[in-house]
Design a protein around this motif. Structure first.
Motif, PDB file in Angstrom:
ATOM      1  N   VAL A   7      49.245 -52.802 106.886  1.00 26.29           N
ATOM      2  CA  VAL A   7      50.197 -51.692 106.932  1.00 26.29           C
ATOM      3  C   VAL A   7      50.250 -50.996 105.574  1.00 26.29           C
ATOM      4  O   VAL A   7      50.228 -49.766 105.495  1.00 26.29           O
ATOM      5  CB  VAL A   7      51.606 -52.188 107.352  1.00 26.29           C
ATOM      6  N   LEU A   8      50.296 -51.782 104.502  1.00 26.35           N
ATOM      7  CA  LEU A   8      50.329 -51.195 103.163  1.00 26.35           C
ATOM      8  C   LEU A   8      49.056 -50.384 102.895  1.00 26.35           C
ATOM      9  O   LEU A   8      49.125 -49.272 102.371  1.00 26.35           O
ATOM     10  CB  LEU A   8      50.490 -52.275 102.083  1.00 26.35           C
ATOM     11  N   GLN A  13      46.615 -45.298 101.971  1.00 23.13           N
ATOM     12  CA  GLN A  13      45.535 -44.338 102.207  1.00 23.13           C
ATOM     13  C   GLN A  13      46.085 -42.996 102.688  1.00 23.13           C
ATOM     14  O   GLN A  13      45.586 -41.943 102.311  1.00 23.13           O
ATOM     15  CB  GLN A  13      44.535 -44.901 103.217  1.00 23.13           C
ATOM     16  N   GLY A  14      47.120 -43.054 103.506  1.00 24.05           N
ATOM     17  CA  GLY A  14      47.706 -41.820 104.014  1.00 24.05           C
ATOM     18  C   GLY A  14      48.486 -41.039 102.958  1.00 24.05           C
ATOM     19  O   GLY A  14      48.569 -39.811 103.023  1.00 24.05           O
ATOM     20  N   VAL A  49      55.959 -54.994 103.445  1.00 28.11           N
ATOM     21  CA  VAL A  49      56.137 -53.570 103.716  1.00 28.11           C
ATOM     22  C   VAL A  49      55.907 -53.324 105.201  1.00 28.11           C
ATOM     23  O   VAL A  49      55.239 -54.093 105.879  1.00 28.11           O
ATOM     24  CB  VAL A  49      55.174 -52.680 102.885  1.00 28.11           C
ATOM     25  N   ASN A  50      56.482 -52.231 105.669  1.00 26.29           N
ATOM     26  CA  ASN A  50      56.257 -51.834 107.057  1.00 26.29           C
ATOM     27  C   ASN A  50      56.030 -50.327 107.073  1.00 26.29           C
ATOM     28  O   ASN A  50      55.956 -49.696 106.018  1.00 26.29           O
ATOM     29  CB  ASN A  50      57.440 -52.259 107.940  1.00 26.29           C
ATOM     30  N   GLY A  51      55.919 -49.760 108.222  1.00 24.08           N
ATOM     31  CA  GLY A  51      55.654 -48.329 108.338  1.00 24.08           C
ATOM     32  C   GLY A  51      56.740 -47.464 107.728  1.00 24.08           C
ATOM     33  O   GLY A  51      56.514 -46.307 107.409  1.00 24.08           O
ATOM     34  N   LEU A  56      59.604 -46.641  99.408  1.00 21.62           N
ATOM     35  CA  LEU A  56      59.320 -47.680  98.423  1.00 21.62           C
ATOM     36  C   LEU A  56      58.041 -47.350  97.657  1.00 21.62           C
ATOM     37  O   LEU A  56      57.973 -47.505  96.436  1.00 21.62           O
ATOM     38  CB  LEU A  56      59.180 -49.044  99.112  1.00 21.62           C
ATOM     39  N   LEU A  57      57.044 -46.860  98.367  1.00 22.83           N
ATOM     40  CA  LEU A  57      55.775 -46.487  97.746  1.00 22.83           C
ATOM     41  C   LEU A  57      55.997 -45.376  96.712  1.00 22.83           C
ATOM     42  O   LEU A  57      55.545 -45.472  95.571  1.00 22.83           O
ATOM     43  CB  LEU A  57      54.805 -46.030  98.837  1.00 22.83           C
TER      44      LEU A  57
END
Length: 165
Positions: A7-8, A13-14, A49-51, A56-57
């Motif tokens: 997920v991270l 990447q996105g 982490v989740n979607g 947080l990122l």
């Protein structure tokens, strides 16, 4: 954990391109921004982490950019002081001043109890660990720690007495 890392990775990447732009606006360097965004990814690698962790990122990247700027300011101030110190006295006078400072520090160390002085020198000059010094001198590690605190306190007091800033 593997799912969290996947997920991270997908989230990173996105958002990577936008993160680099955000950080670049803060630090004013594309290369530094790239490094800080990569550090963001590494910092979050072991975290859950989740979607929904986009915030947080971004917060992590933003904080790393601000930390970078703070560290840069500290390095700049230190460099400025060093340049000012280097130009304040002619080289011969500066050498005499440094020699006098070393003599004063040696006096401070001579005033320490013999074991404390020896422990300090073994650690700070010879690079020995506290455990190795304790074994060498047949004392406890706690004794080494206490003697080092005493020696460091004496050094700190000497520094404060010669530079009131």
């Amino acid at each position: 954990m593997a799912d969290t890392r996947r997920v991270l990775t997908e989230l990173f990447q996105g958002e990577r391109r936008r993160l680099v732009k955000l950080v670049q606006r803060i630090v004013r360097s594309e290369a530094v921004a790239e490094d800080l965004v990569q550090e963001t990814f590494l910092k979050l690698w072991g975290r859950h982490v989740n979607g929904d962790s986009t915030g947080l990122l971004y917060r992590t990247a933003h904080n790393l950019a601000l930390d970078h700027l703070r560290a840069q300011k500290v390095r700049h101030r230190h460099a400025e002081r060093s340049r000012a110190d280097d130009t304040a006295l002619p080289p011969a006078d500066r050498a005499a001043e440094v020699a006098e400072e070393w003599r004063q520090l040696a006096e401070v160390l001579e005033d320490l109890p013999p074991r404390t002085r020896r422990i300090f020198l073994l650690n700070r000059v010879d690079g020995e660990t506290y455990a190795a010094i304790a074994a060498m001198l047949d004392v406890s590690t706690s004794t080494v720690e206490k003697d080092m605190m005493r020696a460091m306190r004496a050094c700190r007091q000497w520094l404060e007495s010669r530079d009131p800033d």
